[in-house]
Design an enzyme around this catalytic site. Structure first.
Site, mmCIF file in Angstrom:
data_model
loop_
_atom_site.group_PDB
_atom_site.id
_atom_site.type_symbol
_atom_site.label_atom_id
_atom_site.label_comp_id
_atom_site.label_asym_id
_atom_site.label_seq_id
_atom_site.Cartn_x
_atom_site.Cartn_y
_atom_site.Cartn_z
ATOM 1 N N ASP A 50 -138.424 -20.136 -3.517
ATOM 2 C CA ASP A 50 -138.051 -19.073 -2.586
ATOM 3 C C ASP A 50 -136.697 -19.425 -1.950
ATOM 4 O OD1 ASP A 50 -138.507 -16.770 -1.079
ATOM 5 O OD2 ASP A 50 -139.623 -17.837 0.493
ATOM 6 N N HIS A 93 -137.234 -11.889 8.346
ATOM 7 C CA HIS A 93 -138.140 -13.037 8.245
ATOM 8 C C HIS A 93 -138.720 -13.411 9.612
ATOM 9 C CE1 HIS A 93 -135.809 -13.623 4.465
ATOM 10 N NE2 HIS A 93 -137.034 -13.843 4.014
ATOM 11 N N GLY A 94 -139.874 -14.030 9.584
ATOM 12 C CA GLY A 94 -140.450 -14.572 10.800
ATOM 13 C C GLY A 94 -141.407 -13.622 11.499
ATOM 14 N N HIS A 107 -138.780 -8.984 0.803
ATOM 15 C CA HIS A 107 -138.966 -10.179 1.639
ATOM 16 C C HIS A 107 -139.347 -9.745 3.050
ATOM 17 C CE1 HIS A 107 -137.123 -13.582 -0.763
ATOM 18 N NE2 HIS A 107 -136.984 -12.536 -1.561
ATOM 19 N N GLY A 108 -139.750 -10.721 3.860
ATOM 20 C CA GLY A 108 -140.015 -10.443 5.269
ATOM 21 C C GLY A 108 -141.130 -9.433 5.453
ATOM 22 N N SER A 160 -144.450 -9.791 6.216
ATOM 23 C CA SER A 160 -145.672 -10.061 6.984
ATOM 24 C C SER A 160 -145.910 -8.942 7.988
ATOM 25 C CB SER A 160 -145.555 -11.402 7.729
ATOM 26 O OG SER A 160 -145.833 -12.470 6.852
ATOM 27 N N ASP A 196 -145.231 -15.065 4.258
ATOM 28 C CA ASP A 196 -145.305 -16.438 4.746
ATOM 29 C C ASP A 196 -145.840 -16.462 6.181
ATOM 30 O OD1 ASP A 196 -145.019 -19.088 5.324
ATOM 31 O OD2 ASP A 196 -142.879 -19.204 5.006
ATOM 32 N N SER A 197 -145.185 -15.710 7.059
ATOM 33 C CA SER A 197 -145.519 -15.795 8.489
ATOM 34 C C SER A 197 -146.990 -15.495 8.789
ATOM 35 C CB SER A 197 -144.632 -14.844 9.294
ATOM 36 O OG SER A 197 -143.285 -15.227 9.169
HETATM 37 P P1 13P Z 1 -142.344 -13.245 6.387
HETATM 38 O O1 13P Z 1 -141.652 -14.127 7.362
HETATM 39 O O2 13P Z 1 -142.366 -11.830 6.843
HETATM 40 O O3 13P Z 1 -143.695 -13.731 6.012
HETATM 41 O O4 13P Z 1 -141.452 -13.256 5.039
HETATM 42 C C1 13P Z 1 -141.563 -14.296 4.114
HETATM 43 C C2 13P Z 1 -140.510 -14.264 3.076
HETATM 44 O O5 13P Z 1 -139.800 -13.310 2.880
HETATM 45 C C3 13P Z 1 -140.383 -15.469 2.246
HETATM 46 O O6 13P Z 1 -139.303 -15.386 1.383
HETATM 47 O O1 G3H Z 2 -138.142 -16.833 3.776
HETATM 48 C C1 G3H Z 2 -138.434 -17.918 4.255
HETATM 49 C C2 G3H Z 2 -139.798 -18.425 4.170
HETATM 50 O O2 G3H Z 2 -140.598 -17.905 5.174
HETATM 51 C C3 G3H Z 2 -139.779 -19.917 4.123
HETATM 52 O O3 G3H Z 2 -139.611 -20.482 5.353
HETATM 53 O O4 G3H Z 2 -137.816 -22.154 4.937
HETATM 54 O O5 G3H Z 2 -139.313 -22.359 6.938
HETATM 55 O O6 G3H Z 2 -140.169 -22.830 4.634
HETATM 56 P P1 G3H Z 2 -139.195 -22.061 5.481
HETATM 57 ZN ZN ZN Z 3 -137.594 -14.348 2.114
#
Ligand code: 13P
Ligand code: G3H
Ligand code: ZN
Length: 325
Positions: A97, A193-194, A227-228, A230, A272-273
């Site tokens: 990623d 993200h986040g 992406h992003g 969550s 991810d989040s």
């Molecule tokens: P979230 O932070 O919304 O979970 O996005 C994760 C992501 O895009 C990882 O590449």
């Molecule tokens: O897009 C980013 C992902 O949420 C990964 O996060 O770099 O903190 O592992 P990280």
């Molecule tokens: Zn991402």
């Protein structure tokens, strides 16, 4: 001792080609769940096997150094083996990623990844094209899939940080895909993200489906990545805040919008989040309710159980990938 080179097929992994073709035709999205540790990986595999969903297990640069690259290779192999021994034949892809350099992508390909992202979205257009093309040329010799990105998401990614987002310019996508030879394209349509994606207490602005549609028109049938994505599950935010955390104002993408994206050319949705929130909520709750406990299997076991529940829900009710393996 020298580092061992290994091809992803030796680990039992799959690239994204067939997954994306089927997701495009079936109007659903393949879940891409980030992981850093054993419990997260166990939960992802268990939930995807139980829902019979194809899955992309993904690691950022930071996650790879946290877990150790050699350990990670064996974890991925173990994940495939665990699924097979439990009678599941779901395709599993190991993806980098937000790769930020050719060298990192090459290192992942050489150590068994079946897919990599080269994130040149912060670079000037021509530099993004050149870097992405270089990764594609190397990756495709081994059948490894490559994801590129156009447009910048706000929020902090591992080594890539952006304060403000810039939407993808639909007029660039066709040229980018043609020149680079990528297998999928991440676009920026209003996610970030986040855990703090939108202003709390205000209506969530809808994602820019108009930009997505414009992109789809220019590259028909081409896999797009979101992406992003969550939802920032409020039940977890509340648990975290109840048990000593401070996450006021955390807001994510409503599920309905993700359903809409999954039914479009969006073939991969990154999460991810939400996984992080589930783990943190359950661990905080556990410690608050049982302060005497100090066996990590107890509290991490609860977190893992919650992650399985969350991922099954996403596959079944949001991404539509359940039953598609
Ligand atoms: P979230 O932070 O919304 O979970 O996005 C994760 C992501 O895009 C990882 O590449
Ligand atoms: O897009 C980013 C992902 O949420 C990964 O996060 O770099 O903190 O592992 P990280
Ligand atoms: Zn991402």
């Amino acid at each position: 001792m020298e580092k061992q080179r290994v091809h992803y097929a030796e680990l039992g992994l799959a690239n994204t080609k067939e997954m994306f073709t089927k997701a495009m035709a079936g109007k659903y999205a393949i879940p891409a769940y980030n992981f850093n540790n054993l419990e997260q990986l166990q939960a992802i595999i268990t939930a995807c096997a139980e829902t019979n969903s194809p899955v992309i297990i993904q690691v950022s640069k930071g996650a790879r150094s946290y877990a150790n690259e050699t350990m990670l290779r064996f974890m991925a192999m173990g994940a495939v083996q665990m699924a097979r021994e439990n009678g599941s034949n779901i395709p599993i892809c190991l993806h980098l990623d937000h790769g930020d350099s050719f060298e990192l992508c090459k290192s992942c390909i050489d150590s068994g990844f079946s897919s990599v992202m080269i994130d040149g979205s912060h670079l000037p257009y021509e530099e993004n094209v050149a870097l992405t093309r270089k990764v594609v040329e190397y990756a495709h010799q081994f059948g490894v899939s490559v994801e590129g990105e156009l447009g910048v998401l706000a929020g902090i990614e591992d080594e890539v940080s952006a304060e403000h987002s810039t939407y993808t310019k639909p007029e660039e996508v066709e040229d980018f895909v043609k020149k680079t030879g990528v297998d999928s394209l991440a676009i920026s349509i209003g996610t970030s993200h986040g855990a703090y994606k939108f202003k709390a207490g205000q209506p969530v602005p809808p994602l820019r489906f108009d930009i997505l549609e414009e992109c789809e028109k220019r590259i028909p049938g081409f896999p797009i990545v979101l992406h992003g994505a969550s939802s920032v599950v409020q039940e977890y935010v509340e648990l975290i805040n109840t048990y000593g955390g401070k996450m006021e104002g955390a807001v994510g993408v409503p599920e309905e919008q993700l359903r809409q994206a999954a039914a479009s050319a969006v073939c991969k949705i990154n999460i991810d989040s939400d996984g992080r929130l589930a783990v943190t909520a359950k661990v905080r709750e556990y410690f608050a309710k049982d302060p005497k406990e100090f066996d990590p299997r107890k509290y991490l076991g609860e977190a893992r159980k919650e992650l399985v529940k969350l991922i099954k829900h996403k596959n079944e009710a949001v991404l539509g990938s359940a039953g598609k393996a």
